[in-house]
Design a protein around this motif. Structure first.
Motif, PDB file in Angstrom:
ATOM      1  N   LYS A 145      53.178  45.911  35.555  1.00  0.00           N
ATOM      2  CA  LYS A 145      51.966  45.541  35.078  1.00  0.00           C
ATOM      3  C   LYS A 145      51.158  44.613  35.785  1.00  0.00           C
ATOM      4  O   LYS A 145      49.970  44.625  36.167  1.00  0.00           O
ATOM      5  CB  LYS A 145      51.885  44.934  33.502  1.00  0.00           C
ATOM      6  N   GLU A 146      52.067  43.446  36.335  1.00  0.00           N
ATOM      7  CA  GLU A 146      51.386  42.473  37.341  1.00  0.00           C
ATOM      8  C   GLU A 146      50.833  43.107  38.654  1.00  0.00           C
ATOM      9  O   GLU A 146      49.765  42.602  39.267  1.00  0.00           O
ATOM     10  CB  GLU A 146      52.411  41.448  37.204  1.00  0.00           C
ATOM     11  N   ALA A 147      51.631  44.063  39.097  1.00  0.00           N
ATOM     12  CA  ALA A 147      51.473  44.974  40.277  1.00  0.00           C
ATOM     13  C   ALA A 147      50.218  45.559  40.034  1.00  0.00           C
ATOM     14  O   ALA A 147      49.343  45.731  41.140  1.00  0.00           O
ATOM     15  CB  ALA A 147      52.692  45.556  40.679  1.00  0.00           C
ATOM     16  N   ALA A 148      50.129  46.095  38.964  1.00  0.00           N
ATOM     17  CA  ALA A 148      49.036  46.927  38.686  1.00  0.00           C
ATOM     18  C   ALA A 148      47.741  45.888  38.868  1.00  0.00           C
ATOM     19  O   ALA A 148      46.782  46.501  39.174  1.00  0.00           O
ATOM     20  CB  ALA A 148      49.086  47.929  37.599  1.00  0.00           C
ATOM     21  N   ILE A 149      47.774  45.133  38.114  1.00  0.00           N
ATOM     22  CA  ILE A 149      46.640  44.234  38.067  1.00  0.00           C
ATOM     23  C   ILE A 149      46.484  43.569  39.406  1.00  0.00           C
ATOM     24  O   ILE A 149      45.075  43.635  39.755  1.00  0.00           O
ATOM     25  CB  ILE A 149      46.709  43.032  37.205  1.00  0.00           C
ATOM     26  N   ALA A 150      47.393  43.326  40.323  1.00  0.00           N
ATOM     27  CA  ALA A 150      46.967  42.827  41.718  1.00  0.00           C
ATOM     28  C   ALA A 150      46.299  43.956  42.495  1.00  0.00           C
ATOM     29  O   ALA A 150      45.357  43.677  43.129  1.00  0.00           O
ATOM     30  CB  ALA A 150      48.465  42.310  42.187  1.00  0.00           C
ATOM     31  N   LYS A 151      46.937  45.257  42.313  1.00  0.00           N
ATOM     32  CA  LYS A 151      46.341  46.080  43.294  1.00  0.00           C
ATOM     33  C   LYS A 151      44.788  46.327  42.806  1.00  0.00           C
ATOM     34  O   LYS A 151      43.925  46.862  43.555  1.00  0.00           O
ATOM     35  CB  LYS A 151      47.266  47.466  42.932  1.00  0.00           C
ATOM     36  N   ALA A 152      44.826  46.278  41.198  1.00  0.00           N
ATOM     37  CA  ALA A 152      43.255  46.664  40.692  1.00  0.00           C
ATOM     38  C   ALA A 152      42.274  45.476  41.472  1.00  0.00           C
ATOM     39  O   ALA A 152      41.167  45.747  41.838  1.00  0.00           O
ATOM     40  CB  ALA A 152      43.347  46.629  39.438  1.00  0.00           C
ATOM     41  N   LEU A 153      42.734  44.214  41.582  1.00  0.00           N
ATOM     42  CA  LEU A 153      41.856  43.194  41.931  1.00  0.00           C
ATOM     43  C   LEU A 153      41.501  43.467  43.526  1.00  0.00           C
ATOM     44  O   LEU A 153      40.412  42.926  44.106  1.00  0.00           O
ATOM     45  CB  LEU A 153      42.730  41.825  41.873  1.00  0.00           C
ATOM     46  N   GLN A 154      42.581  44.001  44.366  1.00  0.00           N
ATOM     47  CA  GLN A 154      42.499  44.603  45.705  1.00  0.00           C
ATOM     48  C   GLN A 154      41.096  45.517  45.952  1.00  0.00           C
ATOM     49  O   GLN A 154      40.425  45.260  46.745  1.00  0.00           O
ATOM     50  CB  GLN A 154      43.612  44.661  46.453  1.00  0.00           C
ATOM     51  N   THR A 155      41.284  46.541  44.966  1.00  0.00           N
ATOM     52  CA  THR A 155      40.415  47.526  44.969  1.00  0.00           C
ATOM     53  C   THR A 155      38.961  47.264  44.483  1.00  0.00           C
ATOM     54  O   THR A 155      38.107  47.961  44.553  1.00  0.00           O
ATOM     55  CB  THR A 155      40.977  48.936  44.735  1.00  0.00           C
TER      56      THR A 155
ATOM     57  N   GLU B 104      36.661  45.086  44.897  1.00  0.00           N
ATOM     58  CA  GLU B 104      35.413  44.527  45.793  1.00  0.00           C
ATOM     59  C   GLU B 104      35.253  45.862  46.231  1.00  0.00           C
ATOM     60  O   GLU B 104      34.005  46.226  46.674  1.00  0.00           O
ATOM     61  CB  GLU B 104      35.888  43.783  46.891  1.00  0.00           C
ATOM     62  N   GLU B 105      36.020  46.813  47.063  1.00  0.00           N
ATOM     63  CA  GLU B 105      35.589  48.293  47.561  1.00  0.00           C
ATOM     64  C   GLU B 105      35.018  49.259  46.504  1.00  0.00           C
ATOM     65  O   GLU B 105      34.066  49.834  46.963  1.00  0.00           O
ATOM     66  CB  GLU B 105      37.061  48.672  48.229  1.00  0.00           C
ATOM     67  N   GLU B 106      35.390  49.246  45.465  1.00  0.00           N
ATOM     68  CA  GLU B 106      34.872  49.980  44.314  1.00  0.00           C
ATOM     69  C   GLU B 106      33.383  49.475  44.119  1.00  0.00           C
ATOM     70  O   GLU B 106      32.561  50.204  43.984  1.00  0.00           O
ATOM     71  CB  GLU B 106      35.630  49.975  43.085  1.00  0.00           C
ATOM     72  N   HIS B 107      33.267  48.270  44.047  1.00  0.00           N
ATOM     73  CA  HIS B 107      31.911  47.656  43.676  1.00  0.00           C
ATOM     74  C   HIS B 107      30.950  48.018  44.830  1.00  0.00           C
ATOM     75  O   HIS B 107      29.754  48.456  44.608  1.00  0.00           O
ATOM     76  CB  HIS B 107      32.124  46.049  43.579  1.00  0.00           C
ATOM     77  N   ARG B 108      31.173  47.811  46.186  1.00  0.00           N
ATOM     78  CA  ARG B 108      30.267  48.148  47.269  1.00  0.00           C
ATOM     79  C   ARG B 108      30.370  49.742  47.320  1.00  0.00           C
ATOM     80  O   ARG B 108      29.012  50.041  47.581  1.00  0.00           O
ATOM     81  CB  ARG B 108      31.144  47.898  48.491  1.00  0.00           C
ATOM     82  N   SER B 109      31.306  50.767  47.218  1.00  0.00           N
ATOM     83  CA  SER B 109      30.857  52.075  46.861  1.00  0.00           C
ATOM     84  C   SER B 109      29.955  52.556  45.800  1.00  0.00           C
ATOM     85  O   SER B 109      29.001  53.222  45.954  1.00  0.00           O
ATOM     86  CB  SER B 109      32.226  52.909  46.870  1.00  0.00           C
ATOM     87  N   THR B 110      30.096  51.723  44.677  1.00  0.00           N
ATOM     88  CA  THR B 110      29.269  51.858  43.407  1.00  0.00           C
ATOM     89  C   THR B 110      27.717  51.319  43.919  1.00  0.00           C
ATOM     90  O   THR B 110      26.866  52.163  43.413  1.00  0.00           O
ATOM     91  CB  THR B 110      29.767  51.299  42.107  1.00  0.00           C
ATOM     92  N   ALA B 111      27.733  50.362  44.389  1.00  0.00           N
ATOM     93  CA  ALA B 111      26.422  49.927  44.778  1.00  0.00           C
ATOM     94  C   ALA B 111      25.785  51.034  45.775  1.00  0.00           C
ATOM     95  O   ALA B 111      24.359  51.236  45.538  1.00  0.00           O
ATOM     96  CB  ALA B 111      26.354  48.483  45.425  1.00  0.00           C
TER      97      ALA B 111
END
Length: 587
Positions: A515-525, A527-534
């Motif tokens: 669960k902690e690894a999934a949260i860390a990976k989500a935090l890494q991606t 910013e990228e998802e935010h830029r692609s959404t914008a």
């Protein structure tokens, strides 16, 4: 009626048709009047259609003047027939009234006024038939239609108003059917659509004023179809008027659910229009929203006892939903949620606000009727507008009382329920009425109970497999058996998870690490998802702007082509008239 006259011009035939109209009015010749006007329309519709307006308006004014003169003449005849003012009724009047049921004034009106009223109505009907479906006479058609509606309203001609609505409805269907023909009315034109909407709103207002509810409903359907075809957004005041009339129609239809939904839609349109509606009007509408929402019956019939009538109402429910411009049918729970989320309670009259808390929020089966009695007697019963919800509110309160009693008791005495369910006049219910209400609810599957007449008690049954008895709204003291049965599997899963956490700590540690690894990976991606959404939003906005510009260019091109086509048609018509004039001169 000679066909050779079709080559004549408006200047030469207008004096003749005016004289013809004058003579027809003098002799009340409706058929000859219609034939002459149709011939004149055929003569001038290409060259000078405005001259029809110049003939029709004075004609209607002249006939209306004749009606007024006939009314004055009838009143004078009635006054002249009274020889002795001290004598109440003559023997002749008594005998005639016993035979016919009419007074002397009614007989005078029928002999003097009715023929002119009939002639005026026939003139309106003929003119609508002459000017229908032709773009050149479209403004004149709307004017005549509005005057005909006013005629029916002024003289209270309900039968003629129904016929007028049918005539206009048939004309509208004909316009849609033959829209591709030359010189036909084009409903895609914003100005034309607005004129039709104004006329049909006038028709709807008159139908509700005359209390012709079936015609009101049909008029609402016509307006709904026109709004769906309209490309231009409808004015908020017009839509508010539309929903206000729907509230009156739904009240007459005795449909509390859609009555409340119509009040919600009406409030949503006017609560931002503060410059058109005063604070007092908004408060009155908000009060109607609250009372109509609380008056909606609480429980639906059990799914296992679904009546055939409820299945037949499905089509009607869909039609009502479409008329309210809703994507799905409203429910009592959704209306209560809108009541809270839209902060409507803040605008309700302060003395009526406790009703919501007492009915929906608080759990007090032994005192609910006692606490609501002062509000019902002092606030609801004294206001004519609020009193119409009183009976439905009492039914809802009685339903809440039985629901809350079923959570506390397994059986109660009937006399105990009768003592609790005491409502103030004029909403008081007798013991037999309360018992009938309970039995009707049990028969339809709304209540799970039985009445033991030997012991005069009510036994509350609990069916754990009937999900319709789950009280999703309102205060609850404890979960019902059906709620407990529905949550058995989820409770078992929670218990097994707790046991696993104790018995297998290594597995839980691995699960926590994943669960902690999934949260860390989500935090890494993130910013990228935010830029692609914008960036995607920018692309969508750009495409939307391009589409809007293309549509605007297309509309301008169509308007330009339409103007060129009309200019070309006018030029061809002028050439044809010039050639026709030249040919006549040569002949």
């Amino acid at each position: 009626m000679n066909k050779r006259l079709r080559n004549a011009t408006a200047a030469t035939t207008e004096p003749v048709i005016k004289k013809h109209v004058e003579l027809c009015i003098e002799q009340r010749k409706g058929k000859q009047l219609k034939e002459g006007l149709m011939q004149y329309r055929n003569i001038v519709q290409h060259s000078n259609p405005e001259s029809v307006d110049a003939v029709v308006r004075p004609m209607l004014e002249a006939i209306t003047l004749r009606v007024v003169e006939a009314q004055k003449s009838a009143e004078q005849i009635t006054m002249d027939s009274i020889e002795d003012l001290d004598e109440m009724e003559t023997p002749e009047d008594i005998i005639l009234s016993a035979v016919s049921g009419e007074q002397s004034k009614d007989r005078t009106d029928r002999a003097v006024v009715t023929p002119w009223l009939k002639f005026l109505w026939e003139a309106y009907r003929n003119l609508l038939d002459i000017t229908r479906g032709n773009v050149r006479f479209e403004v004149l058609y709307q004017t005549i239609a509005n005057e005909a509606i006013e005629f029916c309203k002024k003289y209270e001609r309900k039968t003629e108003f129904r016929r007028l609505c049918d005539i206009m409805r048939n004309h509208l269907q004909t316009i849609v059917k033959y829209a591709h023909q030359a010189n036909s009315v084009n409903l895609s034109e914003p100005e034309t659509m607005q004129r039709f909407l104004d006329t049909h709103f006038h028709q709807l207002n008159t139908a509700t004023d005359m209390e012709l509810w079936q015609e009101s409903y049909r008029s609402v359907e016509d307006i709904h179809n026109l709004i769906q075809q309209s490309k231009r957004p409808i004015k908020p005041q017009a839509m508010a008027n539309y929903f206000e009339k729907l509230t009156r129609i739904m009240y007459v239809a005795k449909n509390p659910l859609f009555l409340a939904a119509a009040w919600h839609r009406y409030y949503n349109y006017i609560h931002r229009q503060t410059k058109y509606f005063s604070e007092e009007e908004l408060q009155n509408v908000a009060t109607n929203v609250l009372l109509s929402t609380l008056a909606v019956p609480i429980i639906k019939p059990s799914s296992r006892i679904m009546s055939a009538a409820a299945k037949e109402n499905k089509h009607r429910t869909q039609r009502y939903t479409n008329l309210l411009f809703l994507s799905s049918a409203p429910t009592r729970v959704s209306l209560i949620n809108d009541l809270v989320s839209n902060e409507i309670l803040a605008r309700v009259r302060p003395e009526l606000r406790p009703i919501y808390n007492l009915v929906e929020e608080q759990f007090h089966p032994l005192s609910i009727c006692k606490k609501l009695a002062p509000i019902l007697s002092e606030q609801v019963a004294t206001n004519e507008n609020d009193a119409k919800y009183g009976t439905l509110l009492c039914n809802v309160i009685l339903t809440r009382l039985l629901q809350q009693l079923s959570q506390v008791y397994t059986s109660v005495q009937l006399d105990f329920i009768f003592r609790l369910a005491r409502f103030p006049a004029p909403f008081s219910m007798t013991s037999s009425a309360i018992e009938r209400f309970i039995m009707n609810g049990a028969r339809r599957g709304e209540f799970q109970l039985r009445i033991d007449h030997q012991t005069r008690s009510v036994l509350f049954d609990t069916d754990p497999f009937d999900g319709s008895q789950s009280s999703s709204s309102g205060a609850q003291l404890q979960a019902s058996p059906s709620d407990l049965m529905r949550s058995q599997l989820s409770l078992l899963a929670i218990s097994l998870s707790n046991a696993q956490r104790v018995a297998c700590p290594e597995y839980m540690a691995e699960k926590q690490a994943a669960k902690e690894a999934a949260i860390a990976k989500a935090l890494q991606t993130l910013e990228e998802e935010h830029r692609s959404t914008a960036s995607r939003k920018l692309v969508i906005d750009r495409r939307k702007e391009m589409i809007e510009n293309a549509l605007a260019r297309k509309e301008r091109a169509e308007a330009r082509e339409r103007a060129i086509r009309q200019q070309r048609e006018q030029e061809l018509e002028r050439q044809r008239l010039a050639e026709e004039q030249k040919r006549r001169e040569q002949e």
